[in-house]
Scaffold this motif. Structure first.
Motif, mmCIF file in Angstrom:
data_model
loop_
_atom_site.group_PDB
_atom_site.id
_atom_site.type_symbol
_atom_site.label_atom_id
_atom_site.label_comp_id
_atom_site.label_asym_id
_atom_site.label_seq_id
_atom_site.Cartn_x
_atom_site.Cartn_y
_atom_site.Cartn_z
ATOM 1 N N PRO B 61 -3.899 -30.778 -18.623
ATOM 2 C CA PRO B 61 -2.872 -30.101 -17.334
ATOM 3 C C PRO B 61 -4.889 -29.231 -17.321
ATOM 4 C CG PRO B 61 -1.912 -29.852 -18.408
ATOM 5 C CD PRO B 61 -2.246 -31.314 -18.640
ATOM 6 N N SER B 62 -4.984 -29.010 -18.796
ATOM 7 C CA SER B 62 -6.686 -28.477 -18.039
ATOM 8 C C SER B 62 -7.156 -29.001 -19.608
ATOM 9 C CB SER B 62 -6.298 -26.375 -18.616
ATOM 10 O OG SER B 62 -6.005 -26.406 -19.362
ATOM 11 N N ASP B 63 -9.065 -28.061 -20.033
ATOM 12 C CA ASP B 63 -9.517 -29.009 -20.681
ATOM 13 C C ASP B 63 -9.169 -27.375 -21.839
ATOM 14 O OD1 ASP B 63 -12.145 -26.600 -20.007
ATOM 15 O OD2 ASP B 63 -9.772 -26.034 -20.719
ATOM 16 N N ARG B 64 -8.077 -27.001 -21.769
ATOM 17 C CA ARG B 64 -7.391 -26.399 -23.781
ATOM 18 C C ARG B 64 -6.151 -27.694 -23.613
ATOM 19 N NH1 ARG B 64 -3.604 -23.309 -23.171
ATOM 20 N NH2 ARG B 64 -2.645 -23.867 -20.737
ATOM 21 N N PHE B 65 -6.386 -28.071 -23.683
ATOM 22 C CA PHE B 65 -4.944 -29.773 -23.869
ATOM 23 C C PHE B 65 -6.005 -30.608 -24.418
ATOM 24 C CE2 PHE B 65 -0.766 -28.949 -22.458
ATOM 25 C CZ PHE B 65 -1.121 -27.657 -21.851
ATOM 26 N N PHE B 66 -5.974 -31.428 -26.106
ATOM 27 C CA PHE B 66 -6.445 -32.406 -26.372
ATOM 28 C C PHE B 66 -5.911 -33.012 -27.213
ATOM 29 C CE2 PHE B 66 -9.927 -34.077 -28.035
ATOM 30 C CZ PHE B 66 -10.406 -34.532 -29.450
ATOM 31 N N ALA B 67 -6.104 -34.546 -26.873
ATOM 32 C CA ALA B 67 -5.487 -35.818 -27.364
ATOM 33 C C ALA B 67 -5.859 -36.678 -28.445
ATOM 34 C CB ALA B 67 -4.367 -36.559 -27.549
ATOM 35 N N GLU B 68 -5.325 -37.043 -29.386
ATOM 36 C CA GLU B 68 -6.816 -37.337 -30.373
ATOM 37 C C GLU B 68 -5.285 -38.275 -30.964
ATOM 38 O OE1 GLU B 68 -8.751 -35.493 -33.255
ATOM 39 O OE2 GLU B 68 -6.969 -34.509 -34.278
ATOM 40 N N ARG B 69 -6.114 -40.244 -31.466
ATOM 41 C CA ARG B 69 -5.563 -41.081 -32.014
ATOM 42 C C ARG B 69 -6.072 -41.440 -33.164
ATOM 43 N NH1 ARG B 69 -1.883 -46.414 -30.196
ATOM 44 N NH2 ARG B 69 -0.402 -45.940 -32.439
ATOM 45 N N PRO B 70 -6.685 -41.212 -34.200
ATOM 46 C CA PRO B 70 -8.385 -41.630 -34.668
ATOM 47 C C PRO B 70 -8.178 -43.110 -35.666
ATOM 48 C CG PRO B 70 -7.294 -39.510 -36.024
ATOM 49 C CD PRO B 70 -6.610 -39.588 -34.785
ATOM 50 N N GLU B 71 -6.627 -43.103 -36.279
ATOM 51 C CA GLU B 71 -6.335 -43.978 -37.215
ATOM 52 C C GLU B 71 -5.296 -45.310 -35.894
ATOM 53 O OE1 GLU B 71 -5.872 -43.248 -40.861
ATOM 54 O OE2 GLU B 71 -7.372 -42.206 -41.376
ATOM 55 N N SER B 73 -2.857 -44.937 -35.454
ATOM 56 C CA SER B 73 -1.275 -44.793 -35.416
ATOM 57 C C SER B 73 -0.234 -43.205 -34.983
ATOM 58 C CB SER B 73 -0.641 -45.163 -36.906
ATOM 59 O OG SER B 73 0.491 -44.663 -37.106
ATOM 60 N N VAL B 74 -0.608 -42.079 -36.342
ATOM 61 C CA VAL B 74 -0.422 -41.088 -35.686
ATOM 62 C C VAL B 74 -0.696 -39.840 -34.676
ATOM 63 C CG1 VAL B 74 0.029 -38.667 -36.419
ATOM 64 C CG2 VAL B 74 0.538 -40.578 -37.663
ATOM 65 N N SER B 75 -0.477 -39.393 -33.519
ATOM 66 C CA SER B 75 -1.279 -38.487 -33.178
ATOM 67 C C SER B 75 -1.185 -37.330 -33.082
ATOM 68 C CB SER B 75 -0.963 -39.305 -31.064
ATOM 69 O OG SER B 75 -1.792 -38.873 -30.287
ATOM 70 N N THR B 76 -1.989 -37.180 -32.450
ATOM 71 C CA THR B 76 -1.779 -34.950 -32.301
ATOM 72 C C THR B 76 -1.913 -34.575 -31.082
ATOM 73 O OG1 THR B 76 -2.602 -35.195 -34.319
ATOM 74 C CG2 THR B 76 -2.625 -33.134 -32.953
ATOM 75 N N LEU B 77 -1.063 -33.922 -30.095
ATOM 76 C CA LEU B 77 -1.757 -33.202 -29.022
ATOM 77 C C LEU B 77 -1.781 -31.568 -29.692
ATOM 78 C CD1 LEU B 77 -1.500 -33.683 -26.161
ATOM 79 C CD2 LEU B 77 0.670 -32.564 -26.128
ATOM 80 N N LYS B 78 -3.246 -31.132 -29.008
ATOM 81 C CA LYS B 78 -3.077 -29.474 -29.218
ATOM 82 C C LYS B 78 -3.441 -29.269 -28.651
ATOM 83 C CE LYS B 78 -5.781 -31.061 -33.988
ATOM 84 N NZ LYS B 78 -7.394 -31.243 -34.213
ATOM 85 N N ILE B 79 -3.190 -27.937 -28.042
ATOM 86 C CA ILE B 79 -2.643 -27.181 -27.295
ATOM 87 C C ILE B 79 -3.445 -25.773 -27.266
ATOM 88 C CG2 ILE B 79 -1.948 -25.571 -25.089
ATOM 89 C CD1 ILE B 79 0.126 -27.771 -26.077
ATOM 90 N N GLN B 80 -4.982 -25.617 -26.700
ATOM 91 C CA GLN B 80 -5.903 -24.305 -27.929
ATOM 92 C C GLN B 80 -5.138 -22.640 -26.210
ATOM 93 O OE1 GLN B 80 -9.317 -26.041 -26.797
ATOM 94 N NE2 GLN B 80 -9.570 -25.919 -29.386
#
Lengths: 107, 115
Positions: B61-71, B73-80
């Motif tokens: 919804p906005s640039d405050r939301f960021f997701a990653e899955r660097p390897e 497998s596990v993923s992280t959704l970050k909301i600033q």
């Protein structure tokens, strides 16, 4: 734009009566359609998908391209059918869900 | 076997705080999806990954939301800088691959409440 419409928020049906949960969609081309279910305190799970033409737990759904509908039906409701039901379609590998219908089976 | 797991299950944040939501997919599943489900609504797509590659983030919804899955497998959704409208259940799903024949398996969700 709303792609999947479920007109009923709540549907109450007596045990043993037929169930029909309505779903209409808007999509150009041949849609891939699904029904998902979420029982109380359980996670969202796939109930059935159009491409498999299967019957799961007595439920069936027929794609009607003329009416752009994919209604979920069951001839005889059971108490364990009480749950939240979501109609969904796939677009570019993403699942687009309707707002859901809560089915309440009355004893 | 173990299904998709998410942590924390519940998160309360004050407006303006940053949060990180974790998803552990089913082992071997290459595709991972994030959805946001507001109260009384169906899940809405946020983003998805194929292995470590983020193929679509059009639903964020906005640039405050960021997701990653660097390897991959596990993923992280970050909301600033969380806002009240971010309050929702965040669902993660994984599948063996993409396309209609690959069922998405959902986690239990993380309920985020922003005060």
């Amino acid at each position: 734009a709303q792609r999947v419409t479920q007109p009923e928020k709540l549907l109450s049906v007596f045990k043993g009566a037929p169930v029909e949960l309505k779903c209409n969609y808007s999509y150009s081309g041949s849609p891939e359609l699904f029904w998902y279910v979420q029982y109380s305190r359980q996670r969202l799970q796939l109930l059935l998908r159009h491409i498999s033409r299967e019957s799961i737990k007595g439920f069936t759904a027929d794609l009607n391209k003329g009416e752009t509908s994919f209604h979920l039906k069951k001839p005889f409701a059971q108490e364990e059918d009480s749950a939240m039901y979501y109609c969904a379609l796939e677009e570019d590998d993403k699942i687009i869900f309707g707002k859901g219908t809560r089915l309440h089976i009355l004893p | 076997g173990a299904g998709v797991s998410q942590s924390p299950r519940y998160k309360v944040a004050k407006r303006g705080q940053d949060v990180a939501l974790r998803c552990d997919p089913i082992s071997g599943h290459v595709s991972l999806f994030w959805y946001q489900q507001a109260l009384g609504q169906g899940p809405e797509f946020l983003t998805y990954f194929q292995n470590e590659a983020q193929l679509d983030k059009s639903g964020l919804p906005s640039d405050r939301f960021f997701a990653e899955r660097p390897e991959g497998s596990v993923s992280t959704l970050k909301i600033q800088r969380t806002q009240q409208e971010d309050s929702a259940v965040y669902l993660c799903a994984s599948s063996q691959g993409l396309g209609s024949y690959n069922e998405q398996f959902f986690g239990p969700g993380t309920r985020l409440t922003v005060l």
